[in-house]
Design a protein around this motif. Structure first.
Motif, PDB file in Angstrom:
ATOM      1  N   ARG A  42       0.860  -1.182   0.000  1.00  0.00           N
ATOM      2  CA  ARG A  42       0.000   0.000   0.000  1.00  0.00           C
ATOM      3  C   ARG A  42       0.893   1.228   0.000  1.00  0.00           C
ATOM      4  O   ARG A  42       1.909   1.272   0.690  1.00  0.00           O
ATOM      5  CB  ARG A  42      -0.926  -0.017   1.209  1.00  0.00           C
ATOM      6  CG  ARG A  42      -1.911  -1.160   1.115  1.00  0.00           C
ATOM      7  CD  ARG A  42      -3.114  -1.014   2.032  1.00  0.00           C
ATOM      8  NE  ARG A  42      -3.860  -2.254   1.943  1.00  0.00           N
ATOM      9  CZ  ARG A  42      -3.976  -3.145   2.922  1.00  0.00           C
ATOM     10  NH1 ARG A  42      -3.456  -2.886   4.098  1.00  0.00           N
ATOM     11  NH2 ARG A  42      -4.651  -4.259   2.749  1.00  0.00           N
ATOM     12  N   SER A  86      -9.112  -0.879  -0.618  1.00  0.00           N
ATOM     13  CA  SER A  86      -7.952   0.011  -0.541  1.00  0.00           C
ATOM     14  C   SER A  86      -7.909   0.953  -1.743  1.00  0.00           C
ATOM     15  O   SER A  86      -6.888   1.066  -2.440  1.00  0.00           O
ATOM     16  CB  SER A  86      -6.658  -0.809  -0.448  1.00  0.00           C
ATOM     17  OG  SER A  86      -6.619  -1.548   0.745  1.00  0.00           O
ATOM     18  N   THR A  88      -7.317   3.923  -4.055  1.00  0.00           N
ATOM     19  CA  THR A  88      -6.272   4.946  -4.064  1.00  0.00           C
ATOM     20  C   THR A  88      -6.923   6.319  -4.175  1.00  0.00           C
ATOM     21  O   THR A  88      -7.481   6.664  -5.210  1.00  0.00           O
ATOM     22  CB  THR A  88      -5.300   4.744  -5.241  1.00  0.00           C
ATOM     23  OG1 THR A  88      -4.715   3.444  -5.149  1.00  0.00           O
ATOM     24  CG2 THR A  88      -4.196   5.795  -5.206  1.00  0.00           C
ATOM     25  N   GLU A  99      -4.163   4.880   0.650  1.00  0.00           N
ATOM     26  CA  GLU A  99      -4.894   3.664   0.328  1.00  0.00           C
ATOM     27  C   GLU A  99      -5.321   3.031   1.650  1.00  0.00           C
ATOM     28  O   GLU A  99      -4.524   2.358   2.301  1.00  0.00           O
ATOM     29  CB  GLU A  99      -4.012   2.716  -0.494  1.00  0.00           C
ATOM     30  CG  GLU A  99      -3.642   3.314  -1.846  1.00  0.00           C
ATOM     31  CD  GLU A  99      -2.684   2.479  -2.661  1.00  0.00           C
ATOM     32  OE1 GLU A  99      -2.692   2.650  -3.888  1.00  0.00           O
ATOM     33  OE2 GLU A  99      -1.933   1.674  -2.071  1.00  0.00           O
TER      34      GLU A  99
END
Length: 201
Positions: A42, A86, A88, A99
């Motif tokens: 991430r 997650s 972005t 994220e």
């Protein structure tokens, strides 16, 4: 990309984290492009610093169960809630990108950012995620840490700490935090549903 510092541990139950310093926005976007849509590290960005974090199994287990509990609550209460994992989220003008472990939009509108971001703090260190989310305008951020959930609600341009969620005011977050620590995820979700329905056990 000028310099790096690392905070990593070989143990399975620790997140692996690298901080890069002196990173331009263009370099940040190149990192995102190189990683692409594949699962992996991430990536967070805050004013010239990048955090690359590979979550541990324990981290992933907690974040997944927290997500399942939030979604079960929404289903039981008849709420329209959309999960984006997650996603972005980034804003060049604010020099920020994140994220989340999990994130959600209330309702079905085509939102530019989530209403709720959830972060699991499993290993100390890293960028100031709350400052990132503040610049991105995320309405509410939950941090799970050491069996507790801290709620931060955006008021104007700053976050205030709250005992309860402004988005889900009748959700017992102490119960959610306790259930998120259980080894059996399915049993934890069943326990939350039973409590919401007023059933014993």
């Amino acid at each position: 990309m000028a310099s790096t510092s690392t905070a990593s541990h070989p143990a399975l139950e620790h997140d692996q984290r690298v901080i890069l310093h002196g990173v331009s926005w263009e370099d940040y976007e190149r990192l995102l492009a190189i990683r692409g849509e594949r699962s992996g590290a991430r990536i967070a960005y805050l004013r010239g610093e990048v955090e690359l974090m590979s979550p541990s199994r324990g981290h992933e287990g907690i974040k997944s169960l927290l997500g399942r509990l939030v979604e079960a609550y929404a289903e039981e209460r008849g709420l329209s809630l959309n999960a984006y994992g997650s996603w972005t989220i980034k804003e060049r003008r604010e020099e920020r990108g994140a994220e989340p472990d999990e994130c959600y939009v209330l309702g079905a509108e085509d939102a530019l950012r989530p209403d709720l971001a959830i972060e699991v703090v499993w290993t100390s260190g890293g960028l100031d995620k709350l400052e990132i989310y503040r610049g991105l305008g995320v309405r509410e951020v939950w941090f799970w840490h050491d069996g507790r959930i801290a709620v931060h609600a955006l008021e104007g341009e700053r976050y205030s700490t709250r005992a309860r969620s402004a988005l889900f005011p009748d959700l017992d977050l102490d119960l959610v935090a306790e259930l998120a620590g259980r080894a059996d995820q399915t049993q934890a979700v069943r326990a939350l549903r039973a409590r919401l329905r007023g059933e014993p056990g």
